[in-house]
Write a protein that holds these residues in place. Structure first.
Motif, PDB file in Angstrom:
ATOM      1  N   ILE A  29       0.862  -1.184   0.000  1.00  0.00           N
ATOM      2  CA  ILE A  29       0.000   0.000   0.000  1.00  0.00           C
ATOM      3  C   ILE A  29       0.901   1.237   0.000  1.00  0.00           C
ATOM      4  O   ILE A  29       1.550   1.524   0.999  1.00  0.00           O
ATOM      5  CB  ILE A  29      -0.943  -0.008   1.218  1.00  0.00           C
ATOM      6  N   ARG A  30       0.904   1.978  -1.097  1.00  0.00           N
ATOM      7  CA  ARG A  30       1.883   3.056  -1.277  1.00  0.00           C
ATOM      8  C   ARG A  30       1.733   4.195  -0.271  1.00  0.00           C
ATOM      9  O   ARG A  30       2.660   4.534   0.460  1.00  0.00           O
ATOM     10  CB  ARG A  30       1.790   3.622  -2.694  1.00  0.00           C
ATOM     11  N   SER A  31       0.577   4.854  -0.281  1.00  0.00           N
ATOM     12  CA  SER A  31       0.396   6.043   0.562  1.00  0.00           C
ATOM     13  C   SER A  31      -1.074   6.199   0.896  1.00  0.00           C
ATOM     14  O   SER A  31      -1.909   6.294  -0.003  1.00  0.00           O
ATOM     15  CB  SER A  31       0.906   7.294  -0.173  1.00  0.00           C
ATOM     16  N   VAL A  32      -1.386   6.229   2.183  1.00  0.00           N
ATOM     17  CA  VAL A  32      -2.773   6.339   2.638  1.00  0.00           C
ATOM     18  C   VAL A  32      -2.893   7.530   3.580  1.00  0.00           C
ATOM     19  O   VAL A  32      -2.138   7.657   4.539  1.00  0.00           O
ATOM     20  CB  VAL A  32      -3.222   5.055   3.360  1.00  0.00           C
ATOM     21  N   LEU A  33      -3.856   8.400   3.292  1.00  0.00           N
ATOM     22  CA  LEU A  33      -4.207   9.487   4.196  1.00  0.00           C
ATOM     23  C   LEU A  33      -5.644   9.368   4.676  1.00  0.00           C
ATOM     24  O   LEU A  33      -6.000   9.913   5.711  1.00  0.00           O
ATOM     25  CB  LEU A  33      -3.995  10.837   3.511  1.00  0.00           C
ATOM     26  N   GLY A  34      -6.476   8.660   3.922  1.00  0.00           N
ATOM     27  CA  GLY A  34      -7.856   8.410   4.310  1.00  0.00           C
ATOM     28  C   GLY A  34      -8.035   6.960   4.718  1.00  0.00           C
ATOM     29  O   GLY A  34      -7.877   6.045   3.896  1.00  0.00           O
TER      30      GLY A  34
ATOM     31  N   TRP B  99      -6.238  12.206  -8.147  1.00  0.00           N
ATOM     32  CA  TRP B  99      -7.249  13.026  -7.487  1.00  0.00           C
ATOM     33  C   TRP B  99      -6.898  13.288  -6.021  1.00  0.00           C
ATOM     34  O   TRP B  99      -7.469  14.154  -5.392  1.00  0.00           O
ATOM     35  CB  TRP B  99      -8.618  12.351  -7.575  1.00  0.00           C
ATOM     36  N   ALA B 100      -5.980  12.535  -5.466  1.00  0.00           N
ATOM     37  CA  ALA B 100      -5.477  12.738  -4.099  1.00  0.00           C
ATOM     38  C   ALA B 100      -6.554  12.583  -3.028  1.00  0.00           C
ATOM     39  O   ALA B 100      -6.969  13.548  -2.384  1.00  0.00           O
ATOM     40  CB  ALA B 100      -4.797  14.101  -3.981  1.00  0.00           C
ATOM     41  N   PRO B 101      -7.025  11.353  -2.797  1.00  0.00           N
ATOM     42  CA  PRO B 101      -7.997  11.128  -1.721  1.00  0.00           C
ATOM     43  C   PRO B 101      -7.356  11.377  -0.360  1.00  0.00           C
ATOM     44  O   PRO B 101      -6.290  10.849  -0.055  1.00  0.00           O
ATOM     45  CB  PRO B 101      -8.377   9.657  -1.895  1.00  0.00           C
ATOM     46  N   MET B 102      -8.007  12.198   0.451  1.00  0.00           N
ATOM     47  CA  MET B 102      -7.444  12.596   1.739  1.00  0.00           C
ATOM     48  C   MET B 102      -8.218  12.087   2.935  1.00  0.00           C
ATOM     49  O   MET B 102      -7.660  11.938   4.007  1.00  0.00           O
ATOM     50  CB  MET B 102      -7.371  14.125   1.824  1.00  0.00           C
ATOM     51  N   GLU B 103      -9.507  11.866   2.764  1.00  0.00           N
ATOM     52  CA  GLU B 103     -10.313  11.425   3.907  1.00  0.00           C
ATOM     53  C   GLU B 103     -11.395  10.474   3.451  1.00  0.00           C
ATOM     54  O   GLU B 103     -11.950  10.596   2.349  1.00  0.00           O
ATOM     55  CB  GLU B 103     -10.927  12.639   4.601  1.00  0.00           C
ATOM     56  N   LEU B 104     -11.700   9.532   4.303  1.00  0.00           N
ATOM     57  CA  LEU B 104     -12.707   8.495   4.063  1.00  0.00           C
ATOM     58  C   LEU B 104     -13.624   8.460   5.271  1.00  0.00           C
ATOM     59  O   LEU B 104     -13.155   8.398   6.413  1.00  0.00           O
ATOM     60  CB  LEU B 104     -12.008   7.148   3.869  1.00  0.00           C
ATOM     61  N   LEU B 105     -14.933   8.513   5.029  1.00  0.00           N
ATOM     62  CA  LEU B 105     -15.882   8.541   6.139  1.00  0.00           C
ATOM     63  C   LEU B 105     -17.099   7.683   5.830  1.00  0.00           C
ATOM     64  O   LEU B 105     -17.703   7.812   4.763  1.00  0.00           O
ATOM     65  CB  LEU B 105     -16.320   9.990   6.422  1.00  0.00           C
TER      66      LEU B 105
END
Length: 589
Positions: free
Chosen positions: A239-244, A338-344
């Motif tokens: 998993i490369r990079s996760v912010l969300g 698209w740079a996903p930053m948050e997941l809710l």
């Protein structure tokens, strides 16, 4: 106004600043009135919004306490009004606007991306680049004055390894905390020779050494102090990079939205067109289970083909799958960059019931889609049925960009970042440019909400920052700063140096250079054809050799390098176009 007796301590220092706003009456529905223009947001019919606070600082993630208090983690080391890097907001008169804005927290983020903040089991958790901290909240008190507990510390001393290693986190219902440790390189290049962003044509290390302690998600005890990465359990990899990242209570599984790799055309121009590099690789939604492997760095997800593909650094060409067939497949793929930053996962009772079956995702917006428009900059909703995405995503909140076409990221007025649910079911959105906080509310008939209310939002998918670009018609032909950064480090860095100051001997500086700020045609010609002999730069004589790059680099590559140089080293908001380069190239001079 807040009494000074509420000035409390977090760690060593904790300060606050207070702003008073006028009181407004609540609506008969029990919700405050919306702003006339919804704070600039465009929402589905039945929804409206108000601006809770403006200019609080460059906000990252956001959380809301059970009493309605809002907490926002600010970007990098932003210290606002003499306070700290976290801001608390309180609405004392229940008009929907923050009367109290208090800054606190003396921790530093060391240049990283602070993204984690959450109220959980009575504690306020926050993260910095290296740490996850928590403070016990006192009921009725905005700023915590309890002892700061250090739950997790990233002990890696190599600062280069902290690229993409922000520390967002999620909690399950069994006392566990899940933390991503991102990849320190974009595609597993040798960081000692290529840097984290890599070089054109670069090969990936095989096997990739970063997979041991990076590019995965680790599980920890949410309450135990003094943990390091070695105390955690490696839950998933590739998993490369996760912010969300979020735990979905509907199916009791962990989900994450991953930022994909960048610059396929810049690095592998013989394999990928500029259009392919703009839309690929996908930004995928992952259902993360114990032991799952999503294939980084060997694989990337192609949402257009609906499968994992072999990464070009390992012999891929956009058609081969190779070893990638053994890796887990994402549950959904969004367009590239698209740079996903948050997941809710929404659990409130205010919105129509359909929003409890699916995920909200905030897209910060791309930086490296040139020569095509930058894209993202929205909050979307991805419906689920039977525990899986239906395959069709929806625009939930739009209007952040303020412009029809985002050429470079700086064109966007706002960039959506954080999402949180309030105790009454309102949705809060933070953004990272100007520090605006919105509250989105639903005041329509929950039982009558359906496709007709969503129709106008579906039409907005034709906007340039949302749609899949037409390969010919949507090519803007302007250089891109992100592309220029990678190319500069590959072709220019050895002589002009990474800081653009030259070697003070043979190779002149670019910082403040009268050549860089001078005639554009002359500057383009130097990069295309090279230069030999004595020249004067800022009054000093240099006699180095500037090699010609016209054969190795296409028009867009040269335009990107010069756009980067002008912006980075001369503070010129000036974009070089591919057409300008092509004109000089074909001038015969």
């Amino acid at each position: 106004m807040l009494d000074n007796s509420l000035l409390l301590r977090w760690g060593l220092i904790s300060m606050f600043t207070i702003f008073s706003l006028q009181c407004k009456n609540k609506t008969p529905e029990g919700l405050p009135p919306a702003d006339p223009d919804n704070g600039g947001l465009i929402l589905p019919e039945g929804f409206d919004a108000l601006v809770v606070a403006d200019s609080v600082g460059r906000g990252r993630h956001i959380t809301v306490n059970d009493n309605g208090d809002i907490y926002v983690k600010l970007s990098y080391n932003d210290i606002m009004n003499g306070g700290g890097g976290t801001v608390g907001l309180r609405d004392n008169d229940h008009d929907g606007k923050a009367d109290v804005i208090a800054y606190f927290g003396d921790y530093k983020d060391e240049g990283g991306l602070p993204v984690g903040i959450m109220v959980h089991n009575g504690y306020l958790y926050v993260s910095t680049l290296r740490n996850i901290l928590r403070n016990k909240l006192t009921p009725g008190q905005l700023i915590p004055d309890s002892k700061t507990e250090v739950i997790l510390t990233d002990e890696d001393p190599d600062v280069r390894k902290h690229w993409h290693t922000a520390k967002p986190f999620a909690f399950d219902n069994k006392g566990n905390m899940y933390v991503p440790f991102g990849a320190p390189t974009d595609a597993a290049q040798d960081i000692n020779t290529a840097g984290p962003a890599g070089m054109p044509g670069g090969k990936g290390l095989d096997p990739a050494p970063d997979l041991k302690w990076h590019a995965g998600i680790w599980r920890f005890d949410e309450a135990k102090e003094g943990q390091t990465q070695k105390d955690g359990y490696k839950y998933a990899t590739g998993i490369r990079s996760v912010l969300g990242i979020a735990w979905n209570p509907a199916d009791n599984h962990l989900y994450a939205v991953m930022n994909g790799m960048d610059n396929f055309h810049t690095r592998y121009s013989e394999l990928y067109t500029a259009w392919q590099a703009a839309v690929l690789p996908s930004e995928p939604l992952l259902k993360v289970t114990d032991g799952s492997d999503f294939g980084w760095p060997y694989a990337y997800y192609d949402h257009l083909q609906g499968k994992n593909m072999l990464q070009p650094g390992y012999g891929g060409d956009g058609k081969k799958t190779g070893r990638t067939e053994k890796f887990d497949v994402p549950v959904f793929g969004f367009p590239g960059h698209w740079a996903p930053m948050e997941l809710l996962f929404y659990q409130g009772d205010q919105f129509p019931e359909r929003y409890k079956k699916g995920a909200f995702i905030a897209f910060h917006g791309s930086t490296d889609r040139a020569p095509y428009p930058q894209a993202g900059y929205i909050v979307c909703f991805l419906p689920f049925e039977n525990g899986a995405p239906t395959g069709k995503w929806e625009i939930f909140a739009d209007g952040f960009t303020g412009v029809d076409t985002v050429v470079n990221t700086s064109d966007a007025h706002f960039r959506p970042m954080g999402l949180a649910t309030g105790p009454d079911g309102s949705l809060y959105i933070s953004e990272s440019n100007k520090g605006r906080i919105w509250r989105v509310m639903y005041k329509g008939d929950r039982n009558k909400f359906g496709e007709s209310q969503l129709a106008k939002m579906e039409e907005r998918k034709n906007r340039t920052y949302i749609k899949t670009p037409d390969e010919v018609k949507d090519n803007i032909g302007k250089g891109g700063v992100m592309n220029g950064l990678i190319l500069y480090n590959s072709y220019c860095n050895s002589c002009h140096q990474r800081d653009g100051k030259g070697d003070n001997n043979r190779y002149p500086p670019l910082v403040g250079s009268d050549w860089v700020s001078g005639p554009r045609e002359r500057l383009i010609r130097v990069v295309l054809n090279g230069l030999q002999g004595e020249i004067k730069v800022n009054g000093k004589t240099y006699n180095g050799v500037m090699p010609a790059h016209g054969q190795a680099l296409d028009d867009h590559a040269i335009a990107s390098i010069l756009t980067y140089v002008k912006k980075r080293f001369n503070n010129q908001d000036s974009i070089i176009t591919s057409a300008e380069v092509n004109k000089v190239r074909n001038s015969g001079k």
